[in-house]
Write an enzyme that holds these catalytic residues in place. Structure first.
Site, PDB file in Angstrom:
ATOM      1  N   TYR A 136       1.101  -1.455   0.220  1.00  0.00           N
ATOM      2  CA  TYR A 136      -0.443  -0.058  -0.113  1.00  0.00           C
ATOM      3  C   TYR A 136       0.694   1.164   0.284  1.00  0.00           C
ATOM      4  O   TYR A 136      -0.012   2.338   0.635  1.00  0.00           O
ATOM      5  CB  TYR A 136      -1.544   0.098   1.187  1.00  0.00           C
ATOM      6  CG  TYR A 136      -2.138  -0.862   0.988  1.00  0.00           C
ATOM      7  CD1 TYR A 136      -2.129  -1.872   1.194  1.00  0.00           C
ATOM      8  CD2 TYR A 136      -3.602  -1.036   1.547  1.00  0.00           C
ATOM      9  CE1 TYR A 136      -3.083  -2.994   0.924  1.00  0.00           C
ATOM     10  CE2 TYR A 136      -4.760  -1.111   1.545  1.00  0.00           C
ATOM     11  CZ  TYR A 136      -4.351  -2.274   1.191  1.00  0.00           C
ATOM     12  OH  TYR A 136      -5.852  -3.449   0.958  1.00  0.00           O
ATOM     13  N   LYS A 187       6.341 -14.083   2.222  1.00  0.00           N
ATOM     14  CA  LYS A 187       5.849 -15.288   0.978  1.00  0.00           C
ATOM     15  C   LYS A 187       7.098 -15.001  -0.055  1.00  0.00           C
ATOM     16  O   LYS A 187       7.354 -14.459  -0.827  1.00  0.00           O
ATOM     17  CB  LYS A 187       4.070 -14.298  -0.455  1.00  0.00           C
ATOM     18  CG  LYS A 187       4.149 -15.185  -1.268  1.00  0.00           C
ATOM     19  CD  LYS A 187       3.888 -16.393  -0.986  1.00  0.00           C
ATOM     20  CE  LYS A 187       3.504 -16.780  -2.126  1.00  0.00           C
ATOM     21  NZ  LYS A 187       2.665 -18.583  -2.082  1.00  0.00           N
ATOM     22  N   ASP A 220      -0.194 -18.287   1.718  1.00  0.00           N
ATOM     23  CA  ASP A 220      -1.926 -19.146   1.386  1.00  0.00           C
ATOM     24  C   ASP A 220      -1.591 -20.313   2.182  1.00  0.00           C
ATOM     25  O   ASP A 220      -2.746 -20.485   2.180  1.00  0.00           O
ATOM     26  CB  ASP A 220      -1.138 -19.931  -0.269  1.00  0.00           C
ATOM     27  CG  ASP A 220       0.471 -20.049  -0.085  1.00  0.00           C
ATOM     28  OD1 ASP A 220       0.702 -20.272   0.815  1.00  0.00           O
ATOM     29  OD2 ASP A 220       0.728 -20.821  -1.278  1.00  0.00           O
ATOM     30  N   ASP A 244      -4.917  -7.704   5.223  1.00  0.00           N
ATOM     31  CA  ASP A 244      -5.662  -7.464   4.791  1.00  0.00           C
ATOM     32  C   ASP A 244      -7.168  -8.285   4.800  1.00  0.00           C
ATOM     33  O   ASP A 244      -8.274  -8.704   4.870  1.00  0.00           O
ATOM     34  CB  ASP A 244      -6.114  -6.517   3.722  1.00  0.00           C
ATOM     35  CG  ASP A 244      -7.254  -5.735   2.876  1.00  0.00           C
ATOM     36  OD1 ASP A 244      -8.055  -5.593   3.853  1.00  0.00           O
ATOM     37  OD2 ASP A 244      -7.221  -5.876   1.754  1.00  0.00           O
ATOM     38  N   ASP A 248     -10.237 -10.428   7.266  1.00  0.00           N
ATOM     39  CA  ASP A 248     -11.777 -10.193   6.330  1.00  0.00           C
ATOM     40  C   ASP A 248     -11.986 -11.855   6.754  1.00  0.00           C
ATOM     41  O   ASP A 248     -13.235 -12.559   7.532  1.00  0.00           O
ATOM     42  CB  ASP A 248     -11.642 -10.086   5.265  1.00  0.00           C
ATOM     43  CG  ASP A 248     -11.918  -8.914   4.665  1.00  0.00           C
ATOM     44  OD1 ASP A 248     -11.836  -7.981   5.427  1.00  0.00           O
ATOM     45  OD2 ASP A 248     -12.733  -7.954   3.362  1.00  0.00           O
TER      46      ASP A 248
END
Ligand code: IPM
Ligand code: MG
Length: 350
Positions: A136, A187, A220, A244, A248
């Protein structure tokens, strides 16, 4: 009497409804407590304001906000303004301008709420989201617009300062929780620069926290752990975009996006921190009076804790759990209660 100055920015959509509900509950709490007082000022900086004035935050707006002890934020985003304009017009200038680099997102299945997971009660997580850089950062650009040669880049930025401070914050928070366990989400198998540095700095900081156990999990793979082995996770640190997405998922696994709170913290307290429910403006249910205010109430409890009103924060959490425990639920949780009914029930419980 202790007094705190609160800047309320309801923003858009159901943000306006849930912040009104949140302020009502905070008023009831302060009246009950009598030890502190909140001096609230409202700022109308939503998308309607933008369409009228051409900006979300007026000239000198951030300077004004600096004088507050905390910011109580609803949501931003409207169907008639592109999302990247509203986000970069209001929320991100505050997060970045006030160096709110630690975004804290707890997830837990509250009483009376059903997780879609059979073993959902094992969920007791705090996700720490890097909130100032990473994916971001806003770095990148577009050239040759509309031509076949058009090119766009979106560059993730990781700085040693930014990565060190978020990992340190995460270790501190993990150390303060009973399990003292911190999961590093990464990652670095596919992204071999920023993410590798992210991991390296994590293990440098870890040396100062021998009492905290750690595990490193690829982003993942951590989604499957969240679903299949929720009890294995406790405190989780992840980059801006990874967290982020994971938050959720965490909210949905704990029953509804409508209950999830968040704090955008400037831990050094050089600037005010900002507290918001994570659900967003939800125009599909705006104006119907059915927005779930629980995420905002939980957010208000986080704000009180940050202000040092721990007892009031606990009392508010207790009232929230009493009401969810009685299954006084809005439709997102399968109930028929309105925002007003849930709000009144929490006030009564207080
Ligand atoms: C969140 C939200 C925002 C984000 C959106 C509204 C841009 O999803 O706070 O998680 O991605 O940061
Ligand atoms: Mg999100």
């Amino acid at each position: 009497m202790r007094e705190y100055r609160i800047a309320a920015i309801p923003g858009d959509g159901i943000g306006i409804e849930v912040i009104a509900a949140g302020l009502k509950v905070l008023d009831a709490l302060a009246a009950r407590d009598r030890g502190f007082r909140l001096a609230v000022e409202q700022f109308p900086w939503g998308s309607d304001y933008y369409l009228e004035h051409g900006h979300y935050i007026p000239e000198g707006g951030l300077e004004r906000l600096k004088q507050f002890d905390a910011i109580f934020f609803g949501a931003v985003g409207a169907p008639n303004v592109p999302d990247h304009i509203s986000l970069w017009g209001l929320r991100l200038p505050i997060c970045q301008g006030f160096d709110q680099y630690a975004n804290v997102r707890p997830a837990r299945v509250l009483p009376g709420i059903t997780s879609p997971l059979a073993n959902g009660n094992a969920i007791d997580w705090v996700i720490i989201r890097e909130n100032s850089e990473g994916e971001y950062s806003g770095s990148g650009g577009r050239a040759h617009r509309g031509l076949p040669e058009e090119v766009a880049t979106e560059t993730s930025v990781f700085t040693r300062t930014g990565v060190t401070r978020i990992h340190r914050y995460a270790f501190e928070l993990a150390r303060g929780r009973p399990r003292k366990h911190l999961t590093l989400v990464t990652k670095s198998n596919a992204q071999r620069h920023g993410m590798v540095m992210w991991d390296e700095i994590f293990y440098e900081v870890a040396r100062d926290y021998p009492d905290v156990t750690t595990q490193r999990v690829l982003v993942d793979a951590v989604t499957t752990q969240m679903v299949a082995k929720p009890g294995r996770l406790d405190t989780i640190v992840a980059t801006n975009l990874h967290a982020d997405i994971l938050s959720d998922l965490a909210a949905a696994l704990s029953g509804s996006l409508g209950i999830a709170p968040t704090a955008n913290l400037n831990p050094e307290r050089r600037f005010p921190s900002m507290f918001e429910p994570i659900h967003g403006s939800a125009f599909d249910i705006t104006g119907k009076g059915v927005a779930n205010p629980i995420g905002t109430f939980w957010t208000a409890a986080m704000m009180l804790e940050h202000l040092g009103e721990k007892e009031a924060a606990q009392r508010l959490m207790g009232a929230i759990e009493t009401v969810t425990g009685k299954r006084i639920h809005t439709p997102d949780l399968g109930g028929e209660a309105t925002t007003e009914i849930v709000t009144q029930a929490v006030c009564d419980s207080l």
